[in-house]
Structures are given as structure tokens and as C-alpha cells.
Design a protein around this motif. Sequence first.
Motif, mmCIF file in Angstrom:
data_model
loop_
_atom_site.group_PDB
_atom_site.id
_atom_site.type_symbol
_atom_site.label_atom_id
_atom_site.label_comp_id
_atom_site.label_asym_id
_atom_site.label_seq_id
_atom_site.Cartn_x
_atom_site.Cartn_y
_atom_site.Cartn_z
ATOM 1 N N GLY A 168 -4.132 -11.153 -2.339
ATOM 2 C CA GLY A 168 -4.787 -11.718 -1.387
ATOM 3 C C GLY A 168 -4.183 -12.090 0.047
ATOM 4 N N GLY A 169 -2.998 -11.681 0.285
ATOM 5 C CA GLY A 169 -2.350 -12.382 1.404
ATOM 6 C C GLY A 169 -2.886 -12.100 2.681
ATOM 7 N N TRP A 170 -2.858 -13.209 3.536
ATOM 8 C CA TRP A 170 -3.439 -13.151 4.823
ATOM 9 C C TRP A 170 -2.361 -12.946 6.174
ATOM 10 N N ILE A 171 -2.373 -11.619 6.445
ATOM 11 C CA ILE A 171 -1.316 -11.065 7.660
ATOM 12 C C ILE A 171 -2.059 -11.333 8.644
ATOM 13 N N THR A 172 -1.309 -12.346 9.519
ATOM 14 C CA THR A 172 -1.572 -12.441 11.043
ATOM 15 C C THR A 172 -0.310 -12.316 11.794
ATOM 16 N N ASP A 173 -0.476 -12.401 13.262
ATOM 17 C CA ASP A 173 0.724 -12.126 14.048
ATOM 18 C C ASP A 173 1.861 -13.172 13.789
ATOM 19 N N ASP A 174 1.817 -14.057 13.249
ATOM 20 C CA ASP A 174 2.893 -15.372 13.130
ATOM 21 C C ASP A 174 3.624 -15.100 11.881
ATOM 22 N N VAL A 175 3.560 -13.880 11.049
ATOM 23 C CA VAL A 175 4.393 -13.697 9.897
ATOM 24 C C VAL A 175 4.847 -12.440 9.887
ATOM 25 N N VAL A 176 6.189 -12.114 9.460
ATOM 26 C CA VAL A 176 6.840 -10.643 9.322
ATOM 27 C C VAL A 176 7.252 -10.719 7.926
ATOM 28 N N GLY A 177 7.361 -9.347 7.573
ATOM 29 C CA GLY A 177 7.533 -8.939 6.050
ATOM 30 C C GLY A 177 9.083 -8.083 6.240
ATOM 31 N N PRO A 178 8.951 -6.970 5.466
ATOM 32 C CA PRO A 178 8.044 -6.232 4.705
ATOM 33 C C PRO A 178 7.419 -7.281 3.661
ATOM 34 N N PHE A 179 5.983 -6.717 3.267
ATOM 35 C CA PHE A 179 5.313 -7.642 2.426
ATOM 36 C C PHE A 179 5.310 -6.954 1.076
ATOM 37 N N LYS A 180 5.258 -7.639 0.124
ATOM 38 C CA LYS A 180 4.768 -7.231 -1.437
ATOM 39 C C LYS A 180 3.718 -6.646 -1.457
ATOM 40 N N GLY A 181 3.561 -5.375 -2.214
ATOM 41 C CA GLY A 181 2.024 -4.892 -2.249
ATOM 42 C C GLY A 181 2.311 -3.266 -1.520
ATOM 43 N N GLU A 182 3.221 -3.337 -0.500
ATOM 44 C CA GLU A 182 3.410 -2.117 0.171
ATOM 45 C C GLU A 182 3.920 -0.884 -0.795
ATOM 46 N N PRO A 183 4.045 0.123 -0.464
ATOM 47 C CA PRO A 183 4.771 1.387 -1.472
ATOM 48 C C PRO A 183 6.429 0.911 -1.698
ATOM 49 N N GLY A 184 6.768 1.028 -3.035
ATOM 50 C CA GLY A 184 8.244 0.762 -3.278
ATOM 51 C C GLY A 184 8.203 -0.938 -3.411
#
Length: 188
Positions: A168-184
Motif C-alpha cells: 500500500g505504498g504511496w508513490i509521489t514525485d518526491d520518492v525514487v525506487g525501484p520499489f518492492k512489488g515490481e517484477p523481480g
Amino acid sequence: MGTLSHMSTEPPAWLQQARAHWQHRGSQRPPFADEPGPNQESVWDYPRPPAVVPDGRSIEVTHGERLIARSTTSVRVLETSHPPAFYVPPDAVVPGCLVLTNGSSHCEWKGAAEYLAIEGTVEPVAWRYPTPYPEFSDHAGWVSFYPGRVDCTVNDEPVRPQAGGFYGGWITDDVVGPFKGEPGTSGW
């Protein structure tokens, strides 16, 4: 899983084992992490266990034209590899909008979660920790929302949902990843 007494200062062995499996703890950004720009944060600099940080930006949650929650008093839970999850106090939720629904999960540092649906539906759109572990006890009952299931904004910026369905993370322009939950990313 076993239960955790809120009077105990030492977590039980099963909880210690779950916490020991964390690979990334925010102490060193991995080489594959995106470099943050000005006024941005890397989720790879967030700690594990997570930090709870007060946030005074305007939060609004709607479903269609219906207001679900509004607050300028929230906390962001900052955990390595995850976009922040914003939690609002219970009184920020419009009375009667949310009801308990099926499902539960367990966070190895917040405790047992319960899920909430918009009144008259059953799909979870939010969750809370009614009796969390001591690390999150100041925010017992605070509510966070799935931005992919309801519309969420931070200072009028539309929030993008974290991939993976469960998160349930909130992605806004002030955070960069990559983020858990994406493929791999299942091993993060």
C-alpha cells in the motif's frame, strides 16, 4: 504464528527470525537504486525496521465524488525499498465511511492488521493496526489506504499505487525506487 505480549521487551523467537531475514536495512544504497534528485528521497535510504515520521502535508482520500478521509496530521512509515505508507488518525476518516471486512495480515514490526472497506462493499481499501507492537503503539488504530483502490492525494498531487497488489505504498514525485512489488523484487 505465535502471539506477542505487549508487556514483553524481547520479541519471541519466530518474530526475531522474521526480522533477521531482512536483507536491506537502509544503511547502504544498493547499486541498482535510482539516484534521488533535488527534493527527492530514495526508498533505499529508509531504515529497517521502519521509521515513523510525522507529516503535515494535506492528505485527501476519495472514492468517486465521496470524501473518505482528510487530514493535515499524518505519519509516513518509511521502510527500506517501499514507498511510504501514509497513516491518518482515526478522526480524519469520515464517520460511517469504512467498515471492517474480511482478511488479515501480519507485519513483523507493526503486528496484526485488520482491513476496512467502503460501507456497502467488501473489497479492502484500507488497513489499520488496532493493537500493534510497541514500536507502532502510538499509532494504534491509524488508517492507511491503498492508492490503487481509492484516490489519494498529497498536497493535491495524485498518488500512484505501489505495484504488487498487496502493498500500500504511496508513490509521489518526491520518492525514487525501484520499489518492492515490481517484477523481480520478491527477495527484497
